[in-house]
Design a protein around this motif. Structure first.
Motif, PDB file in Angstrom:
ATOM      1  N   GLY A   1       0.831  -1.199   0.000  1.00  0.00           N
ATOM      2  CA  GLY A   1       0.000   0.000   0.000  1.00  0.00           C
ATOM      3  C   GLY A   1       0.863   1.245   0.000  1.00  0.00           C
ATOM      4  O   GLY A   1       2.084   1.186   0.173  1.00  0.00           O
ATOM      5  N   SER A   2       0.232   2.382  -0.168  1.00  0.00           N
ATOM      6  CA  SER A   2       0.965   3.638  -0.304  1.00  0.00           C
ATOM      7  C   SER A   2       1.715   4.008   0.977  1.00  0.00           C
ATOM      8  O   SER A   2       1.095   4.208   2.030  1.00  0.00           O
ATOM      9  N   PRO A   3       3.049   4.127   0.928  1.00  0.00           N
ATOM     10  CA  PRO A   3       3.793   4.566   2.107  1.00  0.00           C
ATOM     11  C   PRO A   3       3.509   6.024   2.462  1.00  0.00           C
ATOM     12  O   PRO A   3       3.597   6.406   3.624  1.00  0.00           O
ATOM     13  N   LEU A   4       3.151   6.820   1.451  1.00  0.00           N
ATOM     14  CA  LEU A   4       2.828   8.224   1.735  1.00  0.00           C
ATOM     15  C   LEU A   4       1.596   8.327   2.618  1.00  0.00           C
ATOM     16  O   LEU A   4       1.525   9.177   3.519  1.00  0.00           O
ATOM     17  N   THR A   5       0.606   7.438   2.372  1.00  0.00           N
ATOM     18  CA  THR A   5      -0.594   7.438   3.205  1.00  0.00           C
ATOM     19  C   THR A   5      -0.255   7.040   4.632  1.00  0.00           C
ATOM     20  O   THR A   5      -0.718   7.670   5.595  1.00  0.00           O
ATOM     21  N   ARG A   6       0.570   6.007   4.793  1.00  0.00           N
ATOM     22  CA  ARG A   6       0.937   5.555   6.146  1.00  0.00           C
ATOM     23  C   ARG A   6       1.714   6.628   6.889  1.00  0.00           C
ATOM     24  O   ARG A   6       1.499   6.852   8.082  1.00  0.00           O
ATOM     25  N   ILE A   7       2.610   7.308   6.192  1.00  0.00           N
ATOM     26  CA  ILE A   7       3.373   8.383   6.831  1.00  0.00           C
ATOM     27  C   ILE A   7       2.447   9.523   7.246  1.00  0.00           C
ATOM     28  O   ILE A   7       2.559  10.063   8.364  1.00  0.00           O
ATOM     29  N   ALA A   8       1.524   9.890   6.359  1.00  0.00           N
ATOM     30  CA  ALA A   8       0.574  10.959   6.679  1.00  0.00           C
ATOM     31  C   ALA A   8      -0.282  10.581   7.887  1.00  0.00           C
ATOM     32  O   ALA A   8      -0.580  11.431   8.741  1.00  0.00           O
ATOM     33  N   GLN A   9      -0.673   9.330   7.989  1.00  0.00           N
ATOM     34  CA  GLN A   9      -1.488   8.885   9.121  1.00  0.00           C
ATOM     35  C   GLN A   9      -0.742   9.052  10.440  1.00  0.00           C
ATOM     36  O   GLN A   9      -1.314   9.489  11.447  1.00  0.00           O
ATOM     37  N   VAL A  10       0.542   8.721  10.455  1.00  0.00           N
ATOM     38  CA  VAL A  10       1.340   8.878  11.682  1.00  0.00           C
ATOM     39  C   VAL A  10       1.441  10.345  12.069  1.00  0.00           C
ATOM     40  O   VAL A  10       1.261  10.711  13.235  1.00  0.00           O
ATOM     41  N   VAL A  11       1.728  11.198  11.095  1.00  0.00           N
ATOM     42  CA  VAL A  11       1.873  12.629  11.384  1.00  0.00           C
ATOM     43  C   VAL A  11       0.565  13.210  11.903  1.00  0.00           C
ATOM     44  O   VAL A  11       0.545  13.949  12.902  1.00  0.00           O
ATOM     45  N   VAL A  12      -0.559  12.878  11.256  1.00  0.00           N
ATOM     46  CA  VAL A  12      -1.865  13.395  11.667  1.00  0.00           C
ATOM     47  C   VAL A  12      -2.246  12.867  13.043  1.00  0.00           C
ATOM     48  O   VAL A  12      -2.698  13.626  13.920  1.00  0.00           O
ATOM     49  N   ALA A  13      -2.052  11.578  13.275  1.00  0.00           N
ATOM     50  CA  ALA A  13      -2.407  10.992  14.576  1.00  0.00           C
ATOM     51  C   ALA A  13      -1.567  11.582  15.698  1.00  0.00           C
ATOM     52  O   ALA A  13      -2.084  11.874  16.792  1.00  0.00           O
ATOM     53  N   ALA A  14      -0.270  11.780  15.450  1.00  0.00           N
ATOM     54  CA  ALA A  14       0.593  12.378  16.470  1.00  0.00           C
ATOM     55  C   ALA A  14       0.199  13.822  16.749  1.00  0.00           C
ATOM     56  O   ALA A  14       0.207  14.270  17.904  1.00  0.00           O
ATOM     57  N   ALA A  15      -0.161  14.572  15.697  1.00  0.00           N
ATOM     58  CA  ALA A  15      -0.582  15.963  15.880  1.00  0.00           C
ATOM     59  C   ALA A  15      -1.890  16.042  16.665  1.00  0.00           C
ATOM     60  O   ALA A  15      -2.064  16.919  17.519  1.00  0.00           O
ATOM     61  N   ARG A  16      -2.814  15.130  16.386  1.00  0.00           N
ATOM     62  CA  ARG A  16      -4.086  15.119  17.104  1.00  0.00           C
ATOM     63  C   ARG A  16      -3.893  14.844  18.598  1.00  0.00           C
ATOM     64  O   ARG A  16      -4.679  15.299  19.433  1.00  0.00           O
ATOM     65  N   LYS A  17      -2.843  14.093  18.922  1.00  0.00           N
ATOM     66  CA  LYS A  17      -2.608  13.715  20.319  1.00  0.00           C
ATOM     67  C   LYS A  17      -1.406  14.450  20.899  1.00  0.00           C
ATOM     68  O   LYS A  17      -0.690  13.922  21.748  1.00  0.00           O
ATOM     69  N   CYS A  18      -1.206  15.680  20.440  1.00  0.00           N
ATOM     70  CA  CYS A  18      -0.030  16.427  20.898  1.00  0.00           C
ATOM     71  C   CYS A  18      -0.021  16.649  22.404  1.00  0.00           C
ATOM     72  O   CYS A  18       1.053  16.825  23.008  1.00  0.00           O
ATOM     73  N   ASP A  19      -1.187  16.625  23.050  1.00  0.00           N
ATOM     74  CA  ASP A  19      -1.258  16.835  24.503  1.00  0.00           C
ATOM     75  C   ASP A  19      -1.240  15.525  25.291  1.00  0.00           C
ATOM     76  O   ASP A  19      -1.263  15.546  26.526  1.00  0.00           O
ATOM     77  N   VAL A  20      -1.218  14.407  24.591  1.00  0.00           N
ATOM     78  CA  VAL A  20      -1.240  13.102  25.267  1.00  0.00           C
ATOM     79  C   VAL A  20       0.152  12.758  25.779  1.00  0.00           C
ATOM     80  O   VAL A  20       1.154  13.004  25.102  1.00  0.00           O
ATOM     81  N   GLU A  21       0.212  12.181  26.978  1.00  0.00           N
ATOM     82  CA  GLU A  21       1.493  11.800  27.566  1.00  0.00           C
ATOM     83  C   GLU A  21       1.895  10.408  27.056  1.00  0.00           C
ATOM     84  O   GLU A  21       1.085   9.483  27.009  1.00  0.00           O
ATOM     85  N   ILE A  22       3.160  10.268  26.683  1.00  0.00           N
ATOM     86  CA  ILE A  22       3.675   8.982  26.199  1.00  0.00           C
ATOM     87  C   ILE A  22       4.029   8.115  27.404  1.00  0.00           C
ATOM     88  O   ILE A  22       4.739   8.559  28.307  1.00  0.00           O
ATOM     89  N   PRO A  23       3.548   6.883  27.471  1.00  0.00           N
ATOM     90  CA  PRO A  23       3.869   6.026  28.615  1.00  0.00           C
ATOM     91  C   PRO A  23       5.359   5.702  28.662  1.00  0.00           C
ATOM     92  O   PRO A  23       6.017   5.572  27.623  1.00  0.00           O
TER      93      PRO A  23
END
Length: 559
Positions: free
Chosen positions: A231-253
């Motif tokens: 599958g498209s690696p560009l889509t997977r990369i975009a998903q990581v960036v968007v998901a991380a940005a959405r959870k910018c206030d979440v604490e990493i365990p």
């Protein structure tokens, strides 16, 4: 760089999840035949390509009646397209078609392109038809990264140490076939065009491209491993960036095992790809794999919650980029072989008995150097280094590339030293007329350039082949073709960087009526200063590379 030896030995091939049963002797014989066919295929393709490209500017001028400037621009535009298409082919291979079908498709396009080029030469057709064939050749020829990755796929390097060694040798011999093809296409086929005309001169590349397709298809039964498209690696990369940005206030365990990952037999959600172990670099991206209460309460969306492997895939790419960037300066210096080295050679005595050797012909010594250094490196240097370092490759991949950076610096210093000596001879003797054509040369043999070409070839064997192996090995399983294509992209950018550097040097040094370092008449300039500037840039680039190599963490698969 040596600090990375242990990390590579344990990391790159250390994951149990990706291990398979060691291949049988029958499988190895089959794989060997498949790889031999791929190597011959590569040689045929590059013989055909250089048979068209080397003398293309003269075809455009003589047969299509283009002006010198228009012909030169058309050639550079076409070559720019040739540099871009490998990334397109690699993207298709990794994302949708797989490597086998991508190679098959692009070889068919290539055969069609060479066929049109040959047909227009036979029919003396001018204009659009020829350019249509030429750009089909550019599209179909962008297979270096995909073929190299497909060949490396045939070795189960994760399951067997002997297979790792054979895979490393494959990259060496793969680049040797490139040099053989370059040499044959740039000499024998150019001679055919000059002596027997364009019909035969372009007909032979068409036959070679068809033979390359037949050879590849003939090996179908011998290819033992096929990486499925992920599958498209560009889509997977975009998903990581968007998901991380959405959870910018979440604490990493603090415990990385709490991050989201699929359970299973070591394979990831990406088809045909192993799970990757968590690393601590680029920690912000880990937020994309933090499973929140909202994620548990609703069906998981890849734009809100990603697996550790998906996050690590992006981290792998980010770690590769600084290494790739260091290759741009290497490429900018390397490309002097086809530019300033020839300008230097044009002023040197080209006589060998009654023969006259054009300066451009000396590039043959660069190809011959690669053909000498590949077996020397593979059969002598690696076994010796293996005994000294205990590393299965002899050197780590990062160390191998670093050696090439140093060797290239030596080549630039050699070119500068020769230019300084040439200028001293010119100051004492000037130019004198030799030969029936009335051309004037410095009384100094052109073969004094041979050492710098030989050293340049050695640098290619260490760095360029090392880059191919490194980007394949360190790329995520589903992005190996794309990441391998970064080598070609670095050379394309290196050519642009070289052009920009020349422009800057000319503007900075040609002031107040002075001719500057790079003058139309190099006897009035100081080309040696330009070579020494390149040497200093190579030294600075090597210093930056040492920092990158020390920072780099080798890829690890999850247990």
């Amino acid at each position: 760089m040596e600090a990375a030896v242990e990390a590579e030995s344990k990391g790159s091939h250390g994951g149990e999840a990706g291990r398979r049963t060691p291949p049988s002797k029958k499988d190895r014989r089959s794989s060997s035949w498949g790889c031999i066919l791929l190597l011959v295929n590569n040689c045929f393709r590059y013989t055909a390509y250089f048979g068209v490209s080397t003398n293309l500017v003269n075809y455009l001028k003589v047969q299509l009646h283009s002006g010198s400037k228009a012909a030169a621009n058309n050639v550079t535009n076409w070559q720019g397209t040739v540099s871009i298409t490998p990334l397109a082919a690699a993207f298709l291979a990794d994302s949708f078609l797989g490597r086998y079908w991508t190679i098959t498709l692009f070889l068919i396009i290539s055969v069609a392109g060479y066929g049109v080029v040959a047909a227009t030469a036979w029919a003396a057709v001018e204009g659009a038809a020829f350019y249509a064939g030429l750009y089909l050749v550019a599209l179909g020829g962008g297979l270096q990264a995909v073929v190299a990755s497909f060949g490396a796929d045939q070795f189960d390097a994760d399951a067997d140490e002997e297979e790792r060694g054979r895979q490393s040798s494959f990259f060496n011999w793969f680049c040797l076939t490139f040099s053989v093809g370059s040499l044959l296409g740039g000499t024998v086929l150019v001679w055919v065009q000059s002596a027997h005309g364009w019909r035969l001169g372009y007909g032979i590349p068409a036959l070679l491209s068809a033979a390359a397709l037949v050879l590849f298809l003939a090996g179908t039964g011998a290819y033992r491993r096929h990486q499925p498209p992920g599958g498209s690696p560009l889509t997977r990369i975009a998903q990581v960036v968007v998901a991380a940005a959405r959870k910018c206030d979440v604490e990493i365990p603090a415990d990385a095992t709490l991050l989201h990952e699929l359970e299973g037999d070591g394979m990831s959600v990406i088809q045909g790809s192993r799970r990757l172990a968590h690393t601590n670099q680029f920690r912000f991206l880990d937020k994309a794999a933090v499973e929140t209460a909202d994620d548990k309460a609703r069906p998981a969306s890849p734009w809100r919650l990603c697996t550790v492997t998906q996050v690590e895939e992006l981290k792998c790419v980010l770690r590769l980029l600084p290494v790739w960037a260091c290759g741009i300066i290497f490429a900018a210096a390397y490309t002097q072989m086809s530019t300033t080295f020839i300008l230097q050679g044009d002023t040197l005595d080209p006589r060998v008995g009654s023969f006259r050797v054009p300066a451009a012909v000396l590039t043959v010594f660069g190809y011959l150097s690669v053909m000498l250094w590949v077996p020397l490196y593979d059969r002598a240097i690696v076994p010796l280094a293996r005994r000294l370092t205990g590393h299965h490759r002899g050197f780590t991949q990062l160390t191998r590339m670093g050696i090439g950076f140093v060797v290239l610096t030596v080549a630039m210093l050699a070119a500068g030293t020769l230019e300084a000596a040439r200028r001293r001879v010119f100051a004492r003797h000037g130019m004198h007329v030799i030969g029936a054509d009335g051309a004037e040369y410095v009384p100094m043999s052109i073969f004094w350039q041979v050492p710098q070409y030989v050293v340049l070839g050695a640098a290619e064997v260490f760095t360029f082949i090392g880059q191919m192996e490194f980007f394949y090995d360190q790329a995520p399983d589903a992005m190996r073709s794309v990441c391998s294509g970064l080598c070609t992209a670095a050379f394309a950018l290196g050519n642009y960087a070289s052009s920009a550097l020349v422009s800057v040097v000319v503007r900075a040094t040609a002031r107040g009526g002075r001719p500057g370092w790079i003058s139309d008449d190099i006897n009035e300039g100081h080309l040696e200063y330009f070579f020494w500037l390149l040497a200093m840039l190579c030294i600075g680039n090597f210093g930056a590379y040492l920092l990158v190599a020390r920072w780099y963490n080798y890829k690890k698969t999850a247990k």
